[in-house]
Scaffold this motif. Structure first.
Motif, PDB file in Angstrom:
ATOM      1  N   ASP A 180      -3.413   6.859   5.828  1.00 48.66           N
ATOM      2  CA  ASP A 180      -2.873   6.039   4.841  1.00 48.66           C
ATOM      3  C   ASP A 180      -3.545   6.331   3.438  1.00 48.66           C
ATOM      4  OD1 ASP A 180      -5.046   4.617   5.282  1.00 48.66           O
ATOM      5  OD2 ASP A 180      -3.970   2.569   5.081  1.00 48.66           O
ATOM      6  N   GLN A 182      -2.583   7.907   0.794  1.00 49.31           N
ATOM      7  CA  GLN A 182      -1.571   7.740  -0.312  1.00 49.31           C
ATOM      8  C   GLN A 182      -1.459   6.373  -1.051  1.00 49.31           C
ATOM      9  OE1 GLN A 182      -0.701   8.894   2.721  1.00 49.31           O
ATOM     10  NE2 GLN A 182       0.348  11.040   2.597  1.00 49.31           N
ATOM     11  N   ARG A 183      -1.906   5.117  -0.111  1.00 48.00           N
ATOM     12  CA  ARG A 183      -1.876   3.975  -0.689  1.00 48.00           C
ATOM     13  C   ARG A 183      -2.833   3.771  -1.560  1.00 48.00           C
ATOM     14  NH1 ARG A 183      -4.568  -1.002   2.731  1.00 48.00           N
ATOM     15  NH2 ARG A 183      -3.974  -2.633   1.454  1.00 48.00           N
ATOM     16  N   GLU A 185      -4.257   6.255  -3.409  1.00 45.87           N
ATOM     17  CA  GLU A 185      -4.022   7.174  -4.305  1.00 45.87           C
ATOM     18  C   GLU A 185      -2.975   6.464  -5.293  1.00 45.87           C
ATOM     19  OE1 GLU A 185      -2.477  11.243  -3.703  1.00 45.87           O
ATOM     20  OE2 GLU A 185      -4.695  11.764  -4.238  1.00 45.87           O
ATOM     21  N   LEU A 186      -1.834   5.640  -4.855  1.00 47.83           N
ATOM     22  CA  LEU A 186      -0.926   4.786  -5.754  1.00 47.83           C
ATOM     23  C   LEU A 186      -1.859   3.808  -6.299  1.00 47.83           C
ATOM     24  CD1 LEU A 186       1.906   4.546  -6.391  1.00 47.83           C
ATOM     25  CD2 LEU A 186       1.992   2.934  -4.207  1.00 47.83           C
ATOM     26  N   TRP A 187      -2.776   2.938  -5.519  1.00 46.22           N
ATOM     27  CA  TRP A 187      -3.385   1.948  -6.478  1.00 46.22           C
ATOM     28  C   TRP A 187      -3.946   2.835  -7.551  1.00 46.22           C
ATOM     29  CZ3 TRP A 187      -7.753   0.265  -8.588  1.00 46.22           C
ATOM     30  CH2 TRP A 187      -7.812  -1.004  -8.895  1.00 46.22           C
ATOM     31  N   LYS A 189      -3.456   5.377  -9.387  1.00 44.42           N
ATOM     32  CA  LYS A 189      -2.470   5.894 -10.278  1.00 44.42           C
ATOM     33  C   LYS A 189      -1.981   4.771 -11.122  1.00 44.42           C
ATOM     34  CE  LYS A 189       1.906   8.492 -10.760  1.00 44.42           C
ATOM     35  NZ  LYS A 189       3.066   9.469 -10.000  1.00 44.42           N
ATOM     36  N   GLN A 190      -1.723   3.728 -10.626  1.00 43.43           N
ATOM     37  CA  GLN A 190      -1.214   2.522 -11.282  1.00 43.43           C
ATOM     38  C   GLN A 190      -2.233   1.503 -11.818  1.00 43.43           C
ATOM     39  OE1 GLN A 190       0.798   0.507  -7.877  1.00 43.43           O
ATOM     40  NE2 GLN A 190       2.613   1.385  -8.178  1.00 43.43           N
ATOM     41  N   ASN A 191      -3.376   1.721 -11.485  1.00 43.03           N
ATOM     42  CA  ASN A 191      -4.372   0.792 -12.081  1.00 43.03           C
ATOM     43  C   ASN A 191      -5.960   1.260 -12.652  1.00 43.03           C
ATOM     44  OD1 ASN A 191      -3.177  -1.814 -11.107  1.00 43.03           O
ATOM     45  ND2 ASN A 191      -3.329  -0.724  -9.249  1.00 43.03           N
TER      46      ASN A 191
END
Length: 201
Positions: A180, A182-183, A185-187, A189-191
C-alpha cells in the motif's frame, strides 16, 4: 516557435506565451505536467513531432492556465507558513537519529538489504537518498509525518540498493515489501510540499 535542445531526449520550446520543457521517451502516450516551481513539462513518445507538441500545448492552454494559477496559489499559501526554527530542526534531527535507523534495520534484516551508513540531514528538496556506496540519507522532517510515511521512505531508499532508478523493477520491489505504498506517496504529495517549504527561508 523557438526550440533549444539541451540534453538527449530533452528540449526547451517557446510556444506562444509558454516556455515548455519537452521530454521524449519510449512512453506510449503524451502528458502535460505543471511542476511545483511553475514549470510546464510535456512528456511525449519519441515519434511525436515538434508541430504536434505545439498543437497539443495550444489546445490545452486553458488547462495549463488553470493549473498554473493553482500552483501559484499553493506557493503563495506556503509563503505564509511559519518557518521551522533551528532549535526545532535540532530536536527533529535528534528524534530521527533515534527512530529512523531502527526502521532501516528492521526492513534491512527482514528483506536482506545490506547498507553502509545512515545520515540524518535537514534537506530542503527530498525526503531521502541512497548513494552508489550504499549510504542512506534521510530528512529530519520525516519526524513530522505519519509512521507509515517514514516506513515508506525507508523502504524506498533501501530498494535503491538493488535498483538505482525508478524503473518498473524498482517499483515492483517497493510494492512487494509495502503493497500500500501509494497511500504514503499520496500523503507526501498532499502535505510534503508544505513541510519542505517551512524548512526553506
Amino acid at each position: 516557435m523557438l526550440k533549444f535542445v539541451y540534453n538527449k531526449g530533452m528540449m526547451k520550446m517557446k510556444i506562444g506565451e509558454y516556455n515548455v520543457e519537452v521530454r521524449r521517451s519510449k512512453r506510449k502516450s503524451a502528458a502535460i505536467k505543471i511542476t511545483a516551481d511553475m514549470q510546464i513539462v510535456v512528456f511525449v513518445p519519441l515519434y511525436v513531432s515538434d508541430n504536434e507538441i505545439e498543437k497539443m500545448v495550444i489546445s490545452k492552454s486553458k488547462w495549463i492556465d488553470e493549473h498554473m494559477l493553482k500552483v501559484q496559489s499553493t506557493i503563495d499559501e506556503r509563503g505564509k507558513l511559519e518557518k521551522i526554527t533551528f532549535e526545532q530542526v535540532k530536536e527533529l534531527a535528534d528524534q530521527a537519529v533515534e527512530y529512523i535507523p531502527k526502521r532501516v534495520k528492521y526492513y534491512a534484516e527482514k528483506e536482506n538489504f545490506v547498507y553502509n551508513k545512515i545520515t540524518i540531514k535537514n534537506l530542503v528538496s527530498r525526503w531521502g537518498s541512497c548513494s552508489t556506496k550504499g549510504n542512506l540519507n534521510f530528512n529530519c522532517l520525516l519526524m513530522l509525518t505519519p509512521d507509515y510515511v517514514i516506513d515508506y521512505v525507508v523502504v524506498h531508499e533501501l530498494c535503491h540498493l538493488r535498483e538505482m532508478n525508478h524503473s518498473e523493477k524498482f517499483w515492483a520491489e517497493v510494492e512487494k515489501i509495502m503493497p500500500d505504498y501509494q497511500r504514503a506517496e499520496l500523503w507526501l504529495k498532499q502535505n510534503g510540499g508544505n513541510l519542505i517549504s517551512q524548512m526553506r527561508g
